[in-house]
Every structure is written in structure tokens, then in C-alpha cells.
Scaffold this motif. Structure first.
Motif, mmCIF file in Angstrom:
data_model
loop_
_atom_site.group_PDB
_atom_site.id
_atom_site.type_symbol
_atom_site.label_atom_id
_atom_site.label_comp_id
_atom_site.label_asym_id
_atom_site.label_seq_id
_atom_site.Cartn_x
_atom_site.Cartn_y
_atom_site.Cartn_z
ATOM 1 N N UNK A 1 2.481 5.054 4.144
ATOM 2 C CA UNK A 1 1.283 5.432 4.892
ATOM 3 C C UNK A 1 0.428 4.217 5.224
ATOM 4 N N UNK A 2 0.413 3.240 4.322
ATOM 5 C CA UNK A 2 -0.340 2.012 4.582
ATOM 6 C C UNK A 2 0.139 1.349 5.864
ATOM 7 N N UNK A 3 1.469 1.291 6.015
ATOM 8 C CA UNK A 3 2.028 0.613 7.178
ATOM 9 C C UNK A 3 1.741 1.386 8.460
ATOM 10 N N UNK A 4 1.716 2.718 8.378
ATOM 11 C CA UNK A 4 1.336 3.523 9.537
ATOM 12 C C UNK A 4 -0.098 3.207 9.938
ATOM 13 N N UNK A 5 -0.952 3.016 8.935
ATOM 14 C CA UNK A 5 -2.353 2.691 9.208
ATOM 15 C C UNK A 5 -2.480 1.319 9.866
ATOM 16 N N UNK B 1 9.071 0.437 13.595
ATOM 17 C CA UNK B 1 10.426 0.931 13.352
ATOM 18 C C UNK B 1 11.066 0.243 12.148
ATOM 19 N N UNK B 2 10.743 -1.026 11.963
ATOM 20 C CA UNK B 2 11.360 -1.794 10.872
ATOM 21 C C UNK B 2 10.364 -2.162 9.767
ATOM 22 N N UNK B 3 9.081 -1.776 9.973
ATOM 23 C CA UNK B 3 8.015 -2.182 9.049
ATOM 24 C C UNK B 3 7.951 -3.713 8.917
ATOM 25 N N UNK C 1 -2.629 -3.368 3.891
ATOM 26 C CA UNK C 1 -1.218 -3.382 4.276
ATOM 27 C C UNK C 1 -0.818 -4.750 4.799
ATOM 28 N N UNK C 2 -1.653 -5.355 5.641
ATOM 29 C CA UNK C 2 -1.329 -6.669 6.200
ATOM 30 C C UNK C 2 -1.237 -7.722 5.102
ATOM 31 N N UNK D 1 4.434 -11.747 -4.245
ATOM 32 C CA UNK D 1 4.800 -10.830 -5.324
ATOM 33 C C UNK D 1 4.967 -9.399 -4.829
ATOM 34 N N UNK D 2 4.971 -9.230 -3.505
ATOM 35 C CA UNK D 2 5.140 -7.915 -2.903
ATOM 36 C C UNK D 2 6.429 -7.920 -2.081
ATOM 37 N N UNK D 3 7.177 -6.838 -2.114
ATOM 38 C CA UNK D 3 8.434 -6.748 -1.367
ATOM 39 C C UNK D 3 8.210 -6.899 0.140
ATOM 40 N N UNK D 4 7.037 -6.490 0.638
ATOM 41 C CA UNK D 4 6.746 -6.604 2.065
ATOM 42 C C UNK D 4 6.760 -8.059 2.532
#
Length: 324
Positions: free
Chosen positions: A1-5, A164-166, A224-225, A232-235
């Protein structure tokens, strides 16, 4: 949901820049180089009666100096208060103060860096927002006059999010205006290589982390950004870094046309400009490779003008920069 935001928030702060298409034209082409991550773009001032409309271009891009120079949050806050102001004069005053602050800030930043008030950075900002669909996330110009905060590296930081790919694409820009395109290419590649050093990239990321509150994004989108900037985050592993580069240079293709050629001048000009791109594209690609940047993603905006010197002078006059 964070990424949608994040996707929604970036869509909200993006603007419709299509009005620029009347002042900045594009020459479509199929030119590629042996640098697989280099994308070549060719743009130029619109032509009217076989003349480049450079003055009109300068007047147009100067209108966006406020958005380029000042934090988005500051600009949007002024816009938000417009409805509460009682008179048109109050609204005009508020906008005028923003414009005056942006011009003053731009001039002070350029003087402190001992660079001329060239239009290159502003052009690159507009092309990146317009054609790459990537809004500026940090107005570095607003930081460059703070003597307590060294601000070096790229000319701008923009982002684009692929829902689409985040995947987050982080754009850092370099703009070079030089009468000699060979020297402009050499200078640009040197700046790109320096800007991509571990120290400089970390500095860019830290600028975003420190000043993201002024980006105009809501809290969820900012969170999210920032995940894409946190090792330390997978993103973090789903972030791409792309360099945008604008090279403006003196181009002889604007001159030397006979009266009989005026009717087909636009077509002939595009042909000669494309031929120039075909010549310098491989040179730029080779310079990137020689600099060890074979795998670096680069969006190159080639911008031929009749005279870089004239363009620079017109821009300085337009924003009220008188030489000392």
C-alpha cells in the motif's frame, strides 16, 4: 500500500508540460550506439521563417524558474492560500514575491559557484519533468546559497516510479552549454563520472533524506520513497540510477540557407541536426566507455542552438542578472 501511495503522490505533483512543445521541438530518429544503456534525444528551439525562436524560448523557460529553484512545498503553500486572499492584488503580490525570491536565489547560487547564469540547468529540469515523466524531488538551487551546507554533485534530482515493477528510478542531471560540442562532451562525461562516485552519490541520497519534507509528497509517500534509499530495506535493491545530460552547443545548421530553401527549411534542418547527432552520438558513447561508465544508464538531450553565448546572455537579461 505504501508503494501505491507513492505512485499516486508522484502523479499528483506531476504537471502537464505539453505547452512547451510549441517552443521546444523534437527530431525523431533511429540512431543507436554501441553503448547499450545510452538513449539519444534531439531537441531544438522551434523554427519560424527559417529562424530559431531563441528569445521566445528564453522568455518561456524563465516562467518556470520558481518551480525549479524553490521547494515544491513552499510554492504549493502560496498557491493554496490564493483562495483566501481578498483581492486580485494580494494574489498578484504573493506570486510576485515567489518569482522575485526564485530569481534572487538563482543568481546568488550561480555567483557563489562562480558559474554563469546559463539556461542549461533549467532546460534540463523541464525536459526531465516533461519527457521523462519524472518530477523534481529536491530543489537543489534552494540549498546552494547556504554557506553551512555544501551542495555539489548533479544539477537536479528527479524520480519516477514504475507501479508495475515497484521500481524507483532516480535521475541525477548534468547540463553543459558550450560553443564547442567536443569540449561540452568532455566536460559532461567528466562531471558524470565525478557525480557517480560513491561519495557524491551518497551525498545526493542524504540530501533527499534530509529535505524530503519539502518535496510536496505526503507522509506515506515520503516513507515509501525513503525505503528505496535505505540499504537495510529490500526496496533498496529495486532502485535504478539514471543520469540525464543536456548538451547545448553552437550549430551551423541554422545558417547559410538560400532563399530558395526557406520553404523546406524545417525538413532540411532536421536532416542536418540528425546528421550531427549521428556523428557525435558515438563520440559521447565512446567517452562514457573510456570513463568506465559502460553500464551506466544515460539519457542524453542534444540541444543545438545558433549561439550558446547569445542564449546565455538572453537568459541572464531575462532574469535580471547584470554582470558585475
Amino acid at each position: 500500500m505504501e508503494f501505491d501511495a507513492l505512485a499516486t503522490a508522484l502523479a499528483i505533483i506531476k504537471k502537464d508540460w505539453s505547452v512547451l512543445s510549441s517552443r521546444i521541438h523534437t527530431a525523431e530518429h533511429d540512431i543507436v550506439t554501441n553503448h547499450k544503456h545510452l538513449n539519444l534525444r534531439l531537441h531544438y528551439p522551434a523554427l519560424r521563417d527559417a529562424q530559431a525562436t531563441v528569445e521566445e524560448l528564453v522568455r518561456t523557460i524563465a516562467l518556470y524558474l520558481t518551480h525549479f529553484s524553490l521547494p515544491r512545498k513552499q510554492v504549493e503553500a502560496v498557491y493554496a492560500t490564493q483562495e483566501t486572499m481578498k483581492t486580485a492584488f494580494e494574489r498578484h503580490q504573493a506570486i510576485s514575491r515567489l518569482e522575485q525570491e526564485a530569481r534572487s536565489l538563482f543568481i546568488r547560487a550561480r555567483k557563489s559557484s562562480q558559474r554563469t547564469g546559463e539556461a542549461g540547468e533549467l532546460l534540463l529540469y523541464l525536459l526531465t519533468e516533461w519527457l521523462l515523466d519524472a518530477p523534481q524531488i529536491i530543489a537543489k538551487m534552494s540549498l546552494k546559497t547556504n554557506a553551512q551546507m555544501p551542495v555539489y554533485g548533479s544539477d537536479g534530482i528527479h524520480v519516477r516510479f514504475d507501479a508495475k515493477t515497484n521500481r524507483l528510478v532516480l535521475f541525477s542531471g548534468e547540463a553543459k552549454l558550450h560553443s564547442d560540442i567536443t569540449k561540452a562532451i568532455a566536460s559532461a562525461v567528466t562531471s558524470i563520472k565525478t557525480g557517480l562516485s560513491r561519495e557524491k552519490m551518497q551525498h545526493e541520497i542524504e540530501l533527499v533524506q534530509r529535505h524530503i519534507d519539502f518535496s510536496g509528497l505526503n507522509e506515506t509517500a515520503r516513507t515509501a520513497l525513503l525505503r528505496y534509499l535505505d540499504p537495510f530495506d529490500e526496496a533498496y535493491n529495486n532502485r535504478l540510477e539514471v543520469v540525464t545530460c543536456l548538451i547545448g552547443f553552437d550549430f551551423t545548421g541554422y545558417a547559410g540557407r538560400s532563399p530558395n530553401e526557406l520553404e523546406d527549411f524545417d525538413i532540411n534542418f532536421k536532416t542536418s541536426a540528425t546528421a550531427k547527432l549521428r556523428e557525435v552520438g558515438p563520440i559521447f558513447a565512446e567517452a562514457l566507455t573510456d570513463a568506465g561508465l559502460t553500464n551506466q544508464r544515460v539519457e542524453l538531450f542534444l540541444f543545438p542552438v545558433p549561439s550558446v553565448s547569445v542564449l546565455r546572455d538572453l537568459f541572464q537579461n531575462q532574469i535580471g542578472w547584470t554582470r558585475d
